[in-house]
Design an enzyme around this catalytic site. Structure first.
Site, short mmCIF file in Angstrom:
data_model
loop_
_atom_site.label_atom_id
_atom_site.label_comp_id
_atom_site.label_asym_id
_atom_site.label_seq_id
_atom_site.Cartn_x
_atom_site.Cartn_y
_atom_site.Cartn_z
N GLY A 273 -70.55 -70.15 -39.08
CA GLY A 273 -71.82 -69.61 -39.68
C GLY A 273 -71.46 -68.08 -40.01
O GLY A 273 -72.66 -67.24 -40.22
N GLY A 274 -70.31 -67.75 -40.15
CA GLY A 274 -70.01 -66.32 -40.61
C GLY A 274 -70.61 -66.12 -41.98
O GLY A 274 -71.51 -65.16 -42.18
N CYS A 385 -59.82 -71.86 -46.68
CA CYS A 385 -59.12 -71.14 -46.09
C CYS A 385 -57.78 -71.56 -45.96
O CYS A 385 -57.08 -71.87 -44.97
CB CYS A 385 -59.60 -70.75 -44.60
SG CYS A 385 -59.89 -72.22 -43.80
#
Length: 458
Positions: A273-274, A385
């Site tokens: 949730g960043g 990522c």
């Protein structure tokens, strides 16, 4: 009649206590167990270290011993290749299989002797005790003692010519990075992975003020980097929901959607949730979609602490269909996570080339689906990522070829990402490297490996 020796009897320590009662023994035993579970059983390190559902021995330890376990396992994984090479030099022949935790015990001891501030005597003594209490490892107790004592005596000769960058990177990853970026950059990436990452926080507002209050420095866009380690929950601003933990590179893709205030935005594969928090804090109406109900529950708890309201949907994106198109879409696709090795040193040892192939197929499928989920003229940001070109540049090239005329690249400018020019490719994509500078001082070097590309639906 000759009495058969009782091999199950627990050897006593010379001071009259049992080895298992020695200070630090439990932590070393748990460290060896966890290291073995990660390397041999491919269990994610985060799961083993979870204080609610992780390794039972780890959960039973006191706080200081948990910290020691994290440090030992982290060093053992970051330097696994070096330790393996040292053992090759120390052993006349390979240790047979089915010998209990012998190799894991040796790796834990060597990690302490070479890479942590632990006296050789303590590391050797506790390793020998551990081997003596492991039924299958017990016949190798003398070998453990001899190997580690020899390392203590011949440390310089055994370590001076080690190629750490090459040894600590599995061959398939080294080949991938060398082919994509050249040997010089591949070595810099590997060097960065041998250092633990700093703590980065995304703040809702006024990063300069929060940097002062938390004794950190501003980096990137809206990120504060801290260098002192400690309990995150104890930091100023945690209870007030003023910030959340998020690497400086991971915070950049959400900024590529520009001003999202008042827009309806989908955050796909959203947990933990960043990026969801970034979008909601910027005024977007966010729909956070993730396949895992458990991870979405944690996301919701994070949003509650931050005082942010978002809609959550538990669904596989391959079967999901929005009721109406979104103004913008952020797709943080499932990937190999090889860009997060500084924070997750288990990744090189639990992932395989096959994982990249399967994940690349999923990424391609999701990219093709989400075009229809955004309004004409709306933006789509695709990110991973990962350091693998197959999950970044190569994936995007294939996507553009399949969707000719339906989508166009919107190049990224340095001003959008805090002036981090080094992170922009010739094609206008975002490509962050673990060895790149996140700020203006040498201390701020380092970030997650990240790729992002921005498109507009025609």
């Amino acid at each position: 009649m000759t009495r058969r020796p009782n091999n199950n009897r627990r050897p006593a320590a010379t001071d009259g206590s049992q080895p298992a009662d020695k200070p630090g023994f439990a932590a070393r035993k748990v460290a060896a167990d966890i290291l073995g579970n990660v390397v041999h059983k491919k269990r994610p390190l985060d799961g083993e270290l979870d204080t609610q559902s992780g390794h039972s021995g780890f959960r039973a330890l006191a706080g200081n011993d948990r910290s020691l376990v994290r440090a030992i396992v982290g060093a053992g994984l970051r330097h696994r290749g070096e330790i393996a090479e040292i053992l090759t030099r120390l052993l006349d022949r390979d240790i047979p299989e089915k010998t209990g935790r012998v190799l894991d015990i040796l790796h834990v001891a060597i990690a302490q002797m070479l890479f942590l501030d632990v006296p050789d005597r303590a590391a050797v003594s506790l390793a020998v005790d551990h081997a003596g209490l492991d039924r299958r490892a017990r016949p190798y107790k003398g070998l453990v003692n001899g190997v580690l004592r020899r390392l203590g005596r011949e440390r310089s000769d055994l370590t001076e010519d080690l190629d750490a960058e090459l040894l600590n990177t599995p061959d398939w990853l080294w080949t991938s990075w060398q082919e994509a970026y050249g040997e010089d950059l591949a070595r810099k990436i590997s060097t960065a992975h041998q250092k633990e990452a700093a703590l980065d926080l995304s703040v809702k507002e006024n990063p300069a003020d929060w940097a002062r209050r938390l004794d950190g420095v501003p980096v990137g866009v809206g990120t504060v980097r801290l260098f002192k380690k400690g309990a995150v929950e104890a930091l100023e601003g945690f209870d007030d929901g003023a910030w959340w933990v998020q690497d400086v590179a991971a915070a950049l893709p959400a900024h590529l959607l520009g001003n999202v205030a008042g827009l309806k935005v989908a955050d796909l594969c959203a947990a933990p949730g960043g990026k969801t928090a970034q979008l909601a804090a910027a005024g977007a109406t966010v729909t956070a979609i993730d396949i895992s109900k458990g991870r979405l529950k944690r996301l919701s708890e994070n949003m509650q602490r931050l005082g942010l309201s978002v809609e959550t949907v538990a669904s596989d994106l391959r079967s999901y269909e929005p009721a109406v198109p979104f103004d913008a879409v952020l797709l943080d696709a499932p990937c190999s996570a090889t860009g997060t090795i500084r924070r997750h040193p288990d990744v090189p040892w639990i992932k395989k080339p096959y994982d990249i192939e399967k994940l690349s197929e999923i990424q391609a499928e999701l990219l093709d689906r989400v075009i229809a989920w955004v309004k004409p003229g709306g933006l789509i940001v695709y990110c991973t990522c990962s350091l693998e070109a197959a999950e970044g540049e190569t994936q995007v090239s294939a996507f553009l070829a399949r969707q000719t005329g339906k989508i166009e690249v919107v190049e990224i400018n340095a001003d959008e990402i805090g002036g981090l020019t080094e992170c922009i490719t010739a094609e206008g994509y975002l490509r962050c490297m673990p060895c790149y500078e996140a700020g203006e001082t040498p201390e701020t070097t380092g970030m997650d490996g990240f790729f992002a590309a921005r498109f507009r639906r025609s």
